[in-house]
Enzyme design. Structure first.
Site, PDB file in Angstrom:
ATOM      1  N   ASP A  11       0.875  -1.160   0.000  1.00  0.00           N
ATOM      2  CA  ASP A  11       0.000   0.000   0.000  1.00  0.00           C
ATOM      3  C   ASP A  11       0.927   1.229   0.000  1.00  0.00           C
ATOM      4  O   ASP A  11       2.103   1.112   0.354  1.00  0.00           O
ATOM      5  CB  ASP A  11      -0.877  -0.053   1.262  1.00  0.00           C
ATOM      6  CG  ASP A  11      -1.671   1.208   1.474  1.00  0.00           C
ATOM      7  OD1 ASP A  11      -2.281   1.694   0.507  1.00  0.00           O
ATOM      8  OD2 ASP A  11      -1.660   1.726   2.614  1.00  0.00           O
ATOM      9  N   ASP A  13      -0.040   5.014   0.989  1.00  0.00           N
ATOM     10  CA  ASP A  13      -0.227   5.956   2.099  1.00  0.00           C
ATOM     11  C   ASP A  13      -0.192   5.225   3.437  1.00  0.00           C
ATOM     12  O   ASP A  13      -1.006   4.334   3.677  1.00  0.00           O
ATOM     13  CB  ASP A  13      -1.575   6.680   1.955  1.00  0.00           C
ATOM     14  CG  ASP A  13      -1.594   7.577   0.727  1.00  0.00           C
ATOM     15  OD1 ASP A  13      -0.516   8.034   0.316  1.00  0.00           O
ATOM     16  OD2 ASP A  13      -2.688   7.813   0.195  1.00  0.00           O
ATOM     17  N   ILE A  49      -9.489   4.315   1.869  1.00  0.00           N
ATOM     18  CA  ILE A  49     -10.735   4.268   1.073  1.00  0.00           C
ATOM     19  C   ILE A  49     -10.724   5.343  -0.018  1.00  0.00           C
ATOM     20  O   ILE A  49      -9.985   6.320   0.067  1.00  0.00           O
ATOM     21  CB  ILE A  49     -11.984   4.389   1.971  1.00  0.00           C
ATOM     22  CG1 ILE A  49     -11.935   5.684   2.774  1.00  0.00           C
ATOM     23  CG2 ILE A  49     -12.134   3.183   2.885  1.00  0.00           C
ATOM     24  CD1 ILE A  49     -13.249   6.025   3.395  1.00  0.00           C
ATOM     25  N   ARG A  51     -11.641   8.287  -2.868  1.00  0.00           N
ATOM     26  CA  ARG A  51     -12.011   9.700  -2.729  1.00  0.00           C
ATOM     27  C   ARG A  51     -13.525   9.859  -2.579  1.00  0.00           C
ATOM     28  O   ARG A  51     -14.010  10.624  -1.755  1.00  0.00           O
ATOM     29  CB  ARG A  51     -11.529  10.460  -3.974  1.00  0.00           C
ATOM     30  CG  ARG A  51     -11.505  11.959  -3.799  1.00  0.00           C
ATOM     31  CD  ARG A  51     -11.024  12.640  -5.078  1.00  0.00           C
ATOM     32  NE  ARG A  51      -9.728  12.154  -5.515  1.00  0.00           N
ATOM     33  CZ  ARG A  51      -9.194  12.401  -6.714  1.00  0.00           C
ATOM     34  NH1 ARG A  51      -9.873  13.139  -7.590  1.00  0.00           N
ATOM     35  NH2 ARG A  51      -8.015  11.917  -7.047  1.00  0.00           N
ATOM     36  N   SER A 116      -5.220   5.436  -4.316  1.00  0.00           N
ATOM     37  CA  SER A 116      -5.122   6.838  -4.736  1.00  0.00           C
ATOM     38  C   SER A 116      -4.935   7.019  -6.233  1.00  0.00           C
ATOM     39  O   SER A 116      -4.128   6.339  -6.865  1.00  0.00           O
ATOM     40  CB  SER A 116      -3.954   7.501  -4.008  1.00  0.00           C
ATOM     41  OG  SER A 116      -3.756   8.808  -4.508  1.00  0.00           O
ATOM     42  N   ASN A 118      -3.610   9.590  -7.234  1.00  0.00           N
ATOM     43  CA  ASN A 118      -2.357  10.364  -7.277  1.00  0.00           C
ATOM     44  C   ASN A 118      -1.137   9.499  -6.985  1.00  0.00           C
ATOM     45  O   ASN A 118      -0.036  10.013  -6.791  1.00  0.00           O
ATOM     46  CB  ASN A 118      -2.424  11.505  -6.247  1.00  0.00           C
ATOM     47  CG  ASN A 118      -3.506  12.518  -6.590  1.00  0.00           C
ATOM     48  OD1 ASN A 118      -3.394  13.216  -7.594  1.00  0.00           O
ATOM     49  ND2 ASN A 118      -4.558  12.568  -5.799  1.00  0.00           N
ATOM     50  N   ASP A 170      -1.596  -0.637   6.125  1.00  0.00           N
ATOM     51  CA  ASP A 170      -1.767   0.016   7.430  1.00  0.00           C
ATOM     52  C   ASP A 170      -3.242   0.242   7.763  1.00  0.00           C
ATOM     53  O   ASP A 170      -3.558   0.751   8.832  1.00  0.00           O
ATOM     54  CB  ASP A 170      -1.058   1.379   7.450  1.00  0.00           C
ATOM     55  CG  ASP A 170      -1.777   2.399   6.587  1.00  0.00           C
ATOM     56  OD1 ASP A 170      -2.161   2.040   5.452  1.00  0.00           O
ATOM     57  OD2 ASP A 170      -1.970   3.537   7.041  1.00  0.00           O
TER      58      ASP A 170
HETATM   59  C1  BG6 Z   1      -5.645   6.280  -0.213  1.00  0.00           C
HETATM   60  C2  BG6 Z   1      -5.718   7.104   1.062  1.00  0.00           C
HETATM   61  O1  BG6 Z   1      -4.334   5.910  -0.463  1.00  0.00           O
HETATM   62  O2  BG6 Z   1      -6.100   7.030  -1.313  1.00  0.00           O
HETATM   63  C3  BG6 Z   1      -7.144   7.609   1.252  1.00  0.00           C
HETATM   64  O3  BG6 Z   1      -5.342   6.305   2.166  1.00  0.00           O
HETATM   65  C4  BG6 Z   1      -7.566   8.375   0.016  1.00  0.00           C
HETATM   66  O4  BG6 Z   1      -7.210   8.420   2.397  1.00  0.00           O
HETATM   67  C5  BG6 Z   1      -7.437   7.480  -1.224  1.00  0.00           C
HETATM   68  O5  BG6 Z   1      -8.925   8.804   0.151  1.00  0.00           O
HETATM   69  C6  BG6 Z   1      -7.833   8.184  -2.514  1.00  0.00           C
HETATM   70  O6  BG6 Z   1      -6.879   9.149  -2.828  1.00  0.00           O
HETATM   71  P1  BG6 Z   1      -6.965  10.163  -4.041  1.00  0.00           P
HETATM   72  O7  BG6 Z   1      -5.549  10.690  -4.151  1.00  0.00           O
HETATM   73  O8  BG6 Z   1      -7.371   9.388  -5.256  1.00  0.00           O
HETATM   74  O9  BG6 Z   1      -7.957  11.209  -3.689  1.00  0.00           O
HETATM   75 MG    MG Z   2      -2.718   3.054   3.719  1.00  0.00          MG
END
Ligand code: BG6
Ligand code: MG
Length: 223
Positions: A11, A13, A49, A51, A116, A118, A170
């Site tokens: 993972d 984040d 989770i 966005r 994510s 991103n 995590d």
């Molecule tokens: C996860 C984070 O990695 O990515 C979440 O732990 C977040 O908190 C999710 O909501 C989505 O991220 P993004 O960058 O697509 O908004």
């Molecule tokens: Mg995580």
């Protein structure tokens, strides 16, 4: 004994780096502008989770038109992307780059499984992208964690079966996703990862070999 573990999926984040504070600050800015109460404690429940699901939890059942939801998510993401500009290789959590090196040195395949959208930008800013054989992110599958789809997608890219892979997570949603998919799991941190096969404080507190040995031992005792 022939080693049965052939790959690791991480993972992002909370495992490789800690962007939870940036997510918090970005959601907080949106919430303040819209007059919604949002605390650090609330933010803890958004780990792992998507966005869209994060917005649902922030709204706590308050109804919203879909086009407004989309524009709020875009705004939050713009705030978040501003914070991402601060990320340098120093933002990798302690021990991470050595751990990745150690894993690839012994021939393990390495994947990323992040919710994510991103994730690629973050992993590139950390200058760790070259360590990964496959990157699964918020664009890879429709059903996010706790569904197992993302980890299964990454396993496919690594050309391995879930039972040959250890997932490092995590968040409870991530451990649930990995267990549902038939993966071995290492839960990092103290909160919400008690269902994992192996639990550790963070990457710095384990070595590749101790993880493999612990998993192989559990595997041997259940066969
Ligand atoms: C996860 C984070 O990695 O990515 C979440 O732990 C977040 O908190 C999710 O909501 C989505 O991220 P993004 O960058 O697509 O908004
Ligand atoms: Mg995580």
């Amino acid at each position: 004994m022939l080693q049965h573990t052939k790959g690791f999926i991480f993972d992002l984040d909370g495992v490789i780096t800690d962007t939870a504070e940036f997510h918090y600050l970005a959601w907080k800015q949106l919430a303040d502008e819209e007059g919604i109460l949002f605390t650090r404690e609330d933010n803890e429940h958004l780990r792992g989770i998507s966005r869209r699901e994060s917005l649902n939890r922030l709204l706590k059942g308050r109804p919203i038109d879909e086009y407004i939801a989309q524009s709020w998510m875009e705004r939050k993401n713009n705030y978040y992307k501003e914070y991402l500009k601060q990320i340098t290789p120093n933002f990798a959590l302690p021990g991470v780059s050595q751990f990745l090196e150690e894993a690839s040195k012994i021939g393990l395949k390495i994947g990323l499984g992040s919710a994510s959208k991103n994730a690629r930008e973050v992993i590139e800013r950390l200058q760790l992208h070259k360590a990964f054989d496959a990157i699964g992110d918020g664009f890879s599958v429709v059903n996010g964690k706790p569904a197992p789809d993302l980890f299964i997608w990454v396993a496919g890219r690594l050309n391995l079966s879930p039972h040959e892979i250890v997932v490092f997570e995590d968040a409870e949603a991530g451990i649930d996703a990995a267990l549902k998919g038939g993966f071995w799991t290492v839960g990092l941190g103290t909160a919400n990862v008690h269902k994992a096969h192996v639990i550790a404080a963070n990457i710095a507190s384990v070595s590749v070999q101790t993880v493999i040995d612990a998993i192989e031992q559990i595997n041997a005792s259940t066969h």
